[in-house]
Write a protein that holds these residues in place. Sequence first.
Motif, PDB file in Angstrom:
ATOM      1  N   UNK A   3       0.778  -1.229   0.000  1.00 40.06           N
ATOM      2  CA  UNK A   3       0.000   0.000   0.000  1.00 40.06           C
ATOM      3  C   UNK A   3       0.811   1.283   0.000  1.00 40.06           C
ATOM      4  N   UNK A   4       2.115   1.167   0.197  1.00 37.91           N
ATOM      5  CA  UNK A   4       2.933   2.368   0.266  1.00 37.91           C
ATOM      6  C   UNK A   4       3.008   3.104  -1.071  1.00 37.91           C
ATOM      7  N   UNK A   5       3.058   2.396  -2.172  1.00 36.28           N
ATOM      8  CA  UNK A   5       3.167   3.053  -3.474  1.00 36.28           C
ATOM      9  C   UNK A   5       1.989   3.998  -3.700  1.00 36.28           C
ATOM     10  N   UNK A   6       0.784   3.488  -3.550  1.00 34.78           N
ATOM     11  CA  UNK A   6      -0.397   4.318  -3.753  1.00 34.78           C
ATOM     12  C   UNK A   6      -0.493   5.397  -2.684  1.00 34.78           C
ATOM     13  N   UNK A   7      -0.236   5.052  -1.441  1.00 36.28           N
ATOM     14  CA  UNK A   7      -0.288   6.038  -0.360  1.00 36.28           C
ATOM     15  C   UNK A   7       0.674   7.190  -0.583  1.00 36.28           C
TER      16      UNK A   7
END
Length: 128
Positions: free
Chosen positions: A87-91
């Motif tokens: 989820x870090x990429x989108x966040x």
Amino acid sequence: MMQRKFLLAALLVSGVVLYLAGCSKQSEDKLAGSTIPCDTLNVSYSQQIVPILQSICYNCHGQGNTAGSGGINLSTYTALKVYADNGYLVGNVTHAPGYVGMPYGLPKLPDCEIFTFVAWVNQGAKNN
């Protein structure tokens, strides 16, 4: 009194027309400098994601350039997939609350590039 009402009505109509003309998708694309539509139907890692990474992300997160970026290297599919899955990429690219907005210290990416990352992740973050 009659002239004042007519003037007010004319201003109101003019404002609505200008608002509607300014909010078209075509105007939005022109303001953003986009001449190609944002296609996120079937996002390709090699054709769409890698070029964004190369032009924007690899300066800090590429092979040999990670000292000032927390050691995060996104130069391979396998490395990027970890951040896509957790989820870090989108966040990060959407500047979501609780995430460090990327690119760090700069404005958000153009909407099309953000939508491309989000679509790629939502489509399974395939190595295609």
